[in-house]
Enzyme design. Structure first.
Site, PDB file in Angstrom:
ATOM      1  N   ASP A 366      -1.740  10.219  -1.619  1.00 41.75           N
ATOM      2  CA  ASP A 366      -1.697   8.806  -1.227  1.00 41.75           C
ATOM      3  C   ASP A 366      -0.306   8.472  -0.691  1.00 41.75           C
ATOM      4  OD1 ASP A 366      -1.977   5.694  -1.728  1.00 41.75           O
ATOM      5  OD2 ASP A 366      -3.981   6.509  -2.037  1.00 41.75           O
ATOM      6  N   ASP A 367       0.052   7.229  -0.754  1.00 41.54           N
ATOM      7  CA  ASP A 367       1.302   6.691  -0.195  1.00 41.54           C
ATOM      8  C   ASP A 367       2.536   7.471  -0.690  1.00 41.54           C
ATOM      9  OD1 ASP A 367       3.106   5.000   0.942  1.00 41.54           O
ATOM     10  OD2 ASP A 367       2.416   3.194  -0.090  1.00 41.54           O
ATOM     11  N   LYS A 476      -7.065   8.522   4.258  1.00 39.62           N
ATOM     12  CA  LYS A 476      -7.226   7.182   3.674  1.00 39.62           C
ATOM     13  C   LYS A 476      -6.481   6.224   4.592  1.00 39.62           C
ATOM     14  CE  LYS A 476      -6.488   4.451  -0.479  1.00 39.62           C
ATOM     15  NZ  LYS A 476      -6.049   4.551  -1.875  1.00 39.62           N
ATOM     16  N   ASP A 478      -5.215   2.757   5.165  1.00 37.04           N
ATOM     17  CA  ASP A 478      -4.904   1.556   4.391  1.00 37.04           C
ATOM     18  C   ASP A 478      -4.394   0.443   5.306  1.00 37.04           C
ATOM     19  OD1 ASP A 478      -4.507  -0.009   2.162  1.00 37.04           O
ATOM     20  OD2 ASP A 478      -3.208   1.409   1.124  1.00 37.04           O
ATOM     21  N   ASN A 480      -2.193  -3.249   4.271  1.00 40.49           N
ATOM     22  CA  ASN A 480      -1.803  -3.981   3.066  1.00 40.49           C
ATOM     23  C   ASN A 480      -1.228  -5.376   3.254  1.00 40.49           C
ATOM     24  OD1 ASN A 480      -2.283  -2.371   0.579  1.00 40.49           O
ATOM     25  ND2 ASN A 480      -1.264  -0.816   1.809  1.00 40.49           N
ATOM     26  N   ASP A 548      -8.523  -2.355  -5.626  1.00 40.19           N
ATOM     27  CA  ASP A 548      -7.445  -1.708  -6.370  1.00 40.19           C
ATOM     28  C   ASP A 548      -7.650  -1.878  -7.866  1.00 40.19           C
ATOM     29  OD1 ASP A 548      -6.134  -0.687  -4.253  1.00 40.19           O
ATOM     30  OD2 ASP A 548      -4.532  -2.162  -4.194  1.00 40.19           O
TER      31      ASP A 548
HETATM   32  C1  DGJ Z   1      -3.170  -0.104  -1.546  1.00 43.23           C
HETATM   33  C2  DGJ Z   1      -4.346   0.751  -1.817  1.00 43.23           C
HETATM   34  O1  DGJ Z   1      -5.471  -0.039  -2.078  1.00 43.23           O
HETATM   35  C3  DGJ Z   1      -4.026   1.691  -2.974  1.00 43.23           C
HETATM   36  O2  DGJ Z   1      -5.163   2.429  -3.316  1.00 43.23           O
HETATM   37  C4  DGJ Z   1      -2.898   2.568  -2.565  1.00 43.23           C
HETATM   38  O3  DGJ Z   1      -3.281   3.400  -1.508  1.00 43.23           O
HETATM   39  C5  DGJ Z   1      -1.702   1.727  -2.178  1.00 43.23           C
HETATM   40  N1  DGJ Z   1      -2.041   0.724  -1.196  1.00 43.23           N
HETATM   41  C6  DGJ Z   1      -0.592   2.574  -1.640  1.00 43.23           C
HETATM   42  O4  DGJ Z   1       0.445   1.841  -1.172  1.00 43.23           O
END
Ligand code: DGJ
Length: 750
Positions: A366-367, A476, A478, A480, A548
């Site tokens: 992930d990140d 993935k 994303d 945000n 999340d």
């Molecule tokens: C938000 C995502 O929903 C999480 O699962 C994760 O990937 C974080 N961002 C990482 O910054």
């Protein structure tokens, strides 16, 4: 499937034996009148008997007429500026500054299947699967042509609608509003059901009676958003999960949308859906066309489950990207809640090796793997590996992991930019925001201006470098933060009202390029969890990270609500650490598994910290998912007990041939001296005997129950203590959070 009564003023009846949708051309106005939408009726050679015209005090279109008020005619595609005072589906701003339109019928085209769009996601429709009717309208006051597209599917009670506007004139027009559909129902005897939420509590269900006036759900955030899902249903007041009339509407769009219900004082209910007109202002120059996104309308006479099953089937068959590098739904281990930003290559390799040993299919980093990203403070837009954390680079990490016999996946947040990146240094004008006004950050980051093709090209280049250089089977994707201070340095002054839509078209363009360049890559879309869980994203994706919030109890509501529209095979669902990182709750490993099982199924915890016993349990759980995943992901999903109303949640999946089923029952409130609990099952073959096996539960004999009995009487959850009364007080208590999963299979005669 499309029955047309020809003539100067034809009528159109779309039916597939599951629903009927009827409208006609009105002689007096040459416009379209909606006549009926609901349960299937037989085609007739005339539908004039459906016309209702009271003489009402109103403005009428023509002198000496008293029944040509659009306010009192149920509209198929209402316009602005004349005798209908309700909200229209289309509003055109003309060169004179007026917004007065009249759309007249010109003709129609029919085709098998449907036309595809190369701009935006749409449902597929093979020539055998569906038929399309295109109604051609012309604007009496300009050279605009408006095409209404209706696709009816053979197998599902589904009609898909969209609109295309062409400007054939010399002068440019402005579209102020173009919704994808509108329909006037003749009554308001409905309740309204929709999905609302916020970060970490997405897709919560609300059902309320309609009120007179306007109610709407929308997004102005640049994404379909956590706040409201682009879905609504009108349901008859007596509609339950299993019976009653339901009209569902789901918009295939990821940007600013509007779902609106307007009930007028004559009880007519207008439903309309499409791109949010707020801040929308599209210039349609000579020779240009504009396409609306699609609305999927699902009809059910068998309650909410009936509606959801139509959505699930059509989305699984005609929308979702089905090509994948995996032989079955992959069980993944995601690194986020285990590591956050704190990891190095050694730690990742250890985790991946153990993941392989426990039976995982995929390890997802992930990140935090790129630029210099030790917190969420920077590096977005610099998609080069952080060699401090991963000294040998992603290519070597990916191939080491693949060499273990497990696939490798990687996180991106393609639409964002941090200021500490080379891209920002070279192009500060690439972020959305006005250069002379404050630009708000969200999670310390800014939104790239995806209306600018150079921006999309740059990010595509950077992503392809990584994806092309290493064995990466999963992304993935994303996103945000929402868009605030909407201003594009790329678009011209008069195009600023196009920014939100052009942004989302840019996102689709990047997804499309990635899809074309890497067709088999598995994509899980995500937007801070479920901030963009919509059908348009699912056109490109294989699944979506829907929240999340990984707490098993909270997930009951989120997954229950989401299942109104979305198949459980698309619902990213993980077993995560306890105490849970979002709410601090402690639930058993079994319960976390039992909830995640009814989704895509994966894990998001530090498996290195698990005890040997827990590792063994995880291994068993993965085997269990693999055993039932085909049933879970391809069967019919039924909601049985609603977590928004009760402390006991239940749902089940029945295979299409009814030979097997799997039922999940979850308790989120313990009570002493409990009442009787029975769960009536659904969808089983009435006359078949089913063996009833409780998973994770040792039992000497397997009970057999008939389908009719399980559906009428139900699954009995209380125990029978006859002859064992002394065991009652000393028995092991289930605890507050408790779950049971049952597997049912038709008993074969020996
Ligand atoms: C938000 C995502 O929903 C999480 O699962 C994760 O990937 C974080 N961002 C990482 O910054």
């Amino acid at each position: 499937m499309i029955f047309i009564n020809e003539g100067h003023y034809p009528s159109f009846h779309l039916t597939n034996g599951k629903l009927s949708y009827i409208f006609h051309v009105l002689e007096s106005t040459q416009t379209l009148e909606q006549l009926y939408y609901g349960a299937a009726i037989k085609p007739r050679d005339n539908y004039d008997y459906l016309i209702e015209r009271e003489v009402r005090p109103s403005n009428n279109l023509y002198q000496d007429t008293h029944t040509t008020s659009f306010e009192h005619i149920k509209q198929e595609f209402p316009v602005y500026g004349t005798t209908d005072f309700r909200y229209p589906a289309i509003e055109i701003a003309y060169p004179d500054g007026d917004h007065i339109s009249h759309l007249s019928y010109v003709g129609y085209t029919q085709l098998s299947g449907k036309h595809a769009s190369n701009l935006q996601p749409m449902l597929r429709a093979g020539e055998e699967d569906a038929a399309t009717l295109i109604i051609h309208l012309k604007d009496n006051y300009s050279q605009a042509a408006i095409d209404l597209h209706y696709t009816i599917y053979r197998e599902q009670a589904v009609i898909v609608r969209r609109v295309v506007v062409h400007n054939h004139g010399e002068e440019s027009l402005r579209l102020k509003r173009l919704l994808s559909m509108s329909i006037d129902f003749p009554h308001d005897d409905f309740e309204l059901l929709h999905l609302y939420g916020a970060w970490a509590r997405e897709t919560h269900l609300e059902r309320k009676p309609l009120i007179k006036g306007v109610q709407n759900f929308s997004s102005t955030r640049g994404a379909s958003s956590h706040a409201h899902n682009p879905f609504l249903a009108l349901v008859a007041p007596n509609t339950s999960e299993h019976q009653g009339e339901t009209f569902g509407f789901s918009l295939v769009y990821s940007g600013n949308f509007l779902s609106q219900i307007e009930v007028d004082t004559y009880h007519v209910t207008r439903v309309s859906m499409g791109i949010n007109p707020f801040q929308f202002d599209w210039h349609l120059d000579t020779g240009e066309s504009f396409e609306s996104p699609e609305v999927v309308m699902a009809y059910s006479s068998k309650g909410l489950n009936g509606m959801s099953q139509q959505f699930h089937d059509i989305y699984r068959q005609q929308l979702l990207h089905n090509e994948t590098p995996f032989e079955k739904a992959p069980v993944l281990l995601n690194s986020w809640e285990a590591n956050y930003f704190d990891f190095d290559e050694e730690k990742l390799l250890e985790q991946a090796q153990l993941a392989k040993d426990l039976g995982f299919d995929l390890f997802v980093l992930d990140d935090g793997w790129f630029g210099k990203r030790d917190s969420d403070n920077g590096s977005l837009g610099n998609w080069t590996t952080d060699l401090d954390k991963i000294p040998q680079g992603i290519r070597s990490l990916a191939s080491n992991i693949q060499a273990m016999g497990i696939h490798f996946g990687l996180w991106f947040e393609p639409e964002m930019l941090s200021v500490d990146t080379p891209v920002y240094q070279a192009h500060p004008e690439w972020i959305i925001g006005h250069p002379n006004k404050n630009i708000s950050h969200g999670r310390n980051q800014f939104v790239l201006d995806f209306s600018n093709p150079d921006v999309v090209a740059n990010i595509f280049e950077q992503m392809s470098q990584i994806l092309g250089s290493a064995e990466i089977d999963y992304i993935k994707w994303d996103m945000n933060r929402y868009i605030s201070e909407p201003f594009s340095n790329f678009l011209k002054k008069h195009q600023q009202g196009e920014l939100f839509h052009r942004y989302i078209l840019g996102v689709y363009d990047l997804l499309d390029r990635i899809r074309k360049a890497f067709p088999a890559v598995f994509i899980e879309t995500c937007a801070g969890g479920g901030g963009r869980y919509d059908p348009a994203m699912l056109f490109y994706a294989n699944q979506n990270w829907i929240s999340d919030d990984t707490d098993a109890i909270e997930r009951l509501k989120i997954q229950y609500g989401a299942s109104m529209v979305y198949p459980i095979s698309t619902m990213g669902s993980h077993v995560s650490e306890i105490p849970n990182h979002q709410v601090g709750r402690i639930t058993s490993l079994k319960m976390r598994k039992d909830v995640a099982l009814f989704g895509t199924f994966g894990y998001e915890l530090d498996i290195m910290k698990l005890s040997d016993a827990d590792r063994e349990e995880v291994r068993q759980q993965i085997n269990q998912f693999n055993q039932y995943q085909s049933l879970l992901h391809h069967g019919d999903f039924y909601r049985l007990n609603n977590p928004f109303e009760a402390g006991l949640t239940a749902w089940m999946v029945v295979s299409k041939d009814q030979s097997e089923a799997i039922v999940g029952v979850y308790q989120s409130q313990a009570s002493a001296n409990p009442a009787y609990e029975r769960i009536q099952l659904a969808g089983l073959a009435s006359d078949q005997a089913y063996e009833l096996l409780e998973l994770d539960h040792e039992s000497k004999d397997i009970p057999v129950r008939y389908g009719d009995d399980l559906m009428a009487i139900g699954l009995i959850l209380n125990e029978n203590f006859t002859g064992r009364a002394d065991e009652y007080w000393g028995r092991e208590k289930a605890g507050e959070y408790h779950s049971r999963v049952f597997y049912l299979k038709i008993k074969k005669d020996k």
